[in-house]
Scaffold this motif. Sequence first.
Motif, PDB file in Angstrom:
ATOM      1  N   ALA A 144       0.838  -1.198   0.000  1.00 37.89           N
ATOM      2  CA  ALA A 144       0.000   0.000   0.000  1.00 37.89           C
ATOM      3  C   ALA A 144       0.879   1.256   0.000  1.00 37.89           C
ATOM      4  O   ALA A 144       0.468   2.296   0.500  1.00 37.89           O
ATOM      5  CB  ALA A 144      -0.932  -0.019   1.205  1.00 37.89           C
TER       6      ALA A 144
ATOM      7  N   MET B  69      -1.122  -8.408   8.277  1.00 32.68           N
ATOM      8  CA  MET B  69      -1.283  -6.982   8.581  1.00 32.68           C
ATOM      9  C   MET B  69      -2.634  -6.463   8.095  1.00 32.68           C
ATOM     10  O   MET B  69      -3.381  -5.850   8.841  1.00 32.68           O
ATOM     11  CB  MET B  69      -0.174  -6.161   7.911  1.00 32.68           C
TER      12      MET B  69
ATOM     13  N   PRO C  57       9.121   8.790   8.568  1.00 32.72           N
ATOM     14  CA  PRO C  57       8.261   7.605   8.704  1.00 32.72           C
ATOM     15  C   PRO C  57       9.053   6.290   8.712  1.00 32.72           C
ATOM     16  O   PRO C  57       8.633   5.324   9.350  1.00 32.72           O
ATOM     17  CB  PRO C  57       7.349   7.681   7.475  1.00 32.72           C
TER      18      PRO C  57
ATOM     19  N   ILE D  10       5.748   3.268   2.774  1.00 36.30           N
ATOM     20  CA  ILE D  10       5.795   3.151   4.237  1.00 36.30           C
ATOM     21  C   ILE D  10       5.416   1.744   4.679  1.00 36.30           C
ATOM     22  O   ILE D  10       6.048   1.164   5.560  1.00 36.30           O
ATOM     23  CB  ILE D  10       4.886   4.207   4.895  1.00 36.30           C
ATOM     24  N   GLN D  11       4.399   1.171   4.039  1.00 33.85           N
ATOM     25  CA  GLN D  11       4.034  -0.192   4.404  1.00 33.85           C
ATOM     26  C   GLN D  11       5.150  -1.169   4.023  1.00 33.85           C
ATOM     27  O   GLN D  11       5.394  -2.139   4.750  1.00 33.85           O
ATOM     28  CB  GLN D  11       2.726  -0.608   3.736  1.00 33.85           C
TER      29      GLN D  11
END
Lengths: 371, 371
Positions: free
Chosen positions: B76, B241, B105, B79-80
């Motif tokens: 996604a 997740m 992040p 960052i994911q």
Amino acid sequence: MARGRCVPFVLGVPALDSFPVRTWARLTARQWRRNPRNLMLPDDGAGYRPLREAIAEYAYTARGVRCTADQVIVTAGAIQGIALAARLLLDRGDQVWMEEPGFSPARAAFTAVGAAVLPVPVDQEGLDVTFGLGVAPKARMAFVTPSFQAPMGTIMSLARRLALLDWAASAGSWVIEDDYNGEFRYDGRPLSSMQGLEHPGAGQVIYLGTFSKTIFPALRLGYIVVPPGYGDAFSRARLSMDRHSPVAEQAVLADFIQEGHFARHVRAMRRLYQERQERFVALARRELGDSMIVEPAPSGMRLLGWLPPGVSDVRVADLAASRGIDVLPLSRLCLSRPPRNALLLGYVPFSHSETERGLRTLAQCLRSSEA
Amino acid sequence: MARGRCVPFVLGVPALDSFPVRTWARLTARQWRRNPRNLMLPDDGAGYRPLREAIAEYAYTARGVRCTADQVIVTAGAIQGIALAARLLLDRGDQVWMEEPGFSPARAAFTAVGAAVLPVPVDQEGLDVTFGLGVAPKARMAFVTPSFQAPMGTIMSLARRLALLDWAASAGSWVIEDDYNGEFRYDGRPLSSMQGLEHPGAGQVIYLGTFSKTIFPALRLGYIVVPPGYGDAFSRARLSMDRHSPVAEQAVLADFIQEGHFARHVRAMRRLYQERQERFVALARRELGDSMIVEPAPSGMRLLGWLPPGVSDVRVADLAASRGIDVLPLSRLCLSRPPRNALLLGYVPFSHSETERGLRTLAQCLRSSEA
């Protein structure tokens, strides 16, 4: 689950052939025509505002959830909602009451943040609150699926719901209410949510909903309802995990809800699933007789098939898998040994002939595993 | 970022007005017409297979990444991808080299799994590998943005890339290569990825790409390329997740790449962004003179505006925010004090007049903050 696998009796797949695909495609095209810039810009972590408003209204009407749009956080489904709550509300070492048997991805989400997960047994009335009070009265959180206990399918009694809310209020603990299958009740009006039962202002309940079962699984949209004042913190936590859900689908879903398609679809599926359950139970009795006892359930999209004593559910499931049938052994969801072996069987997306063939194959697997 | 905010000089928003929306809408409608069942069924955690294949081919052609589709995990967004790598590859207490200043992040994702994040300075050649070797030779992981250091915009030199890969191979450590802005290089052919530089079979590099900048941010799709044999573990981690990304958008993106629209769009944006950067630099010189020095950058969608000594970037940014201008102070991205104060300025989605007005407002803020 691997792509394209919608073999009997896989769990979690709704009756996709009955989904109003053309309406969905039409609303999608309209959004891209009218609103393209809006669908491309980054959003905040809480999700697309019109969808949050539509959810707040729907959750109140359908499930008695009392909230404003500020309390609604759009998620990528129930599991992400649980992960967000775990991350924000738990510290390492905190105790969590977890239904036993229970929804293993929830257990994994609590363990991932270092919480101590305590199995609390489930009986005919749902989570055994007295047991929980005995072993961990100061637990920081309890996870429950009151509308349709995952996986047993029991509906949590009103007395137990109130007892759990009382404990949470006095201990200052959180209740994660995963309203799994709250929409699909077949024997009358469903009990409203625990969130709606809570004393106004108590703010101990985090309510979770998902569109994976009511729209379609690959949409990857769900939501959590948090107490007043918690919206910003959850929004920031979502930003730090993966920003937000894609906007285009949120905008289409908002239209789908607001224009009445969603309520109509859920009503139609409730009737269809009830019929399919009756058909499944009748066919299972005919094809399997006493070798797998399937009893009707007042809710949900799956049934339990109880196996004779001594028959291993894992062995039957392995045999079935080798013949193209997907069933989940109940014992896989239990930390301790289940009272009796059983299989979890999804029944809603399959035609009469698919169901019949699947059950015949399963009957053969049962015979060879008994032999 | 809050919805609808595309005010000057917000970061991370591409030139949305130049995105081929009609093509995207047409491909979307075609998927829903031809392929609806496929778009609704659950998938596995690694993502939609045709998209993984399209990405493997694109990443090789455009960025020299050597992989098969089995090594591609759809995420996604970046960052994911970082969170997945942190979760799977780090244990509590592991040391991680992090660029300083760096992408906050990423720092947060490493901290979230209990890693010890060590700031390693960035100079004109990128991450100072010798410094890292001095403070933490046995670190488990290094995080780098070699194509366009976030936030300094420097391009990591070949010598440093090779030194980092050598260290990773000898220490058995991981290199997370966030190929941030790898597509937008204005002064010639970009250096290929570090993943492609790696000794075949070494398998120390995790490569991250995103479509947030090249398609649009609200799509929420990116990818990671993992070493051979790691695909299943990452796929399972993603399942735990939030399952997987929505399938419909993955299918549309696969078509968009395979039918050549993506490569064409990236080429067009490279030209457009180069023009816009030249325009921005010229206007900034005219409107701000010496009170904010903006130098051209060979890559990226943002520029640094250097402030005179003693002028607080945070104060200027606060003043600007009160007047509807969004700039990020460089010092917010630094754990230690930056060598000199600066603002990060996005320049690609704004028209000539928006840019001009924005820069005039910024000039006024600078004057009042100096006064």
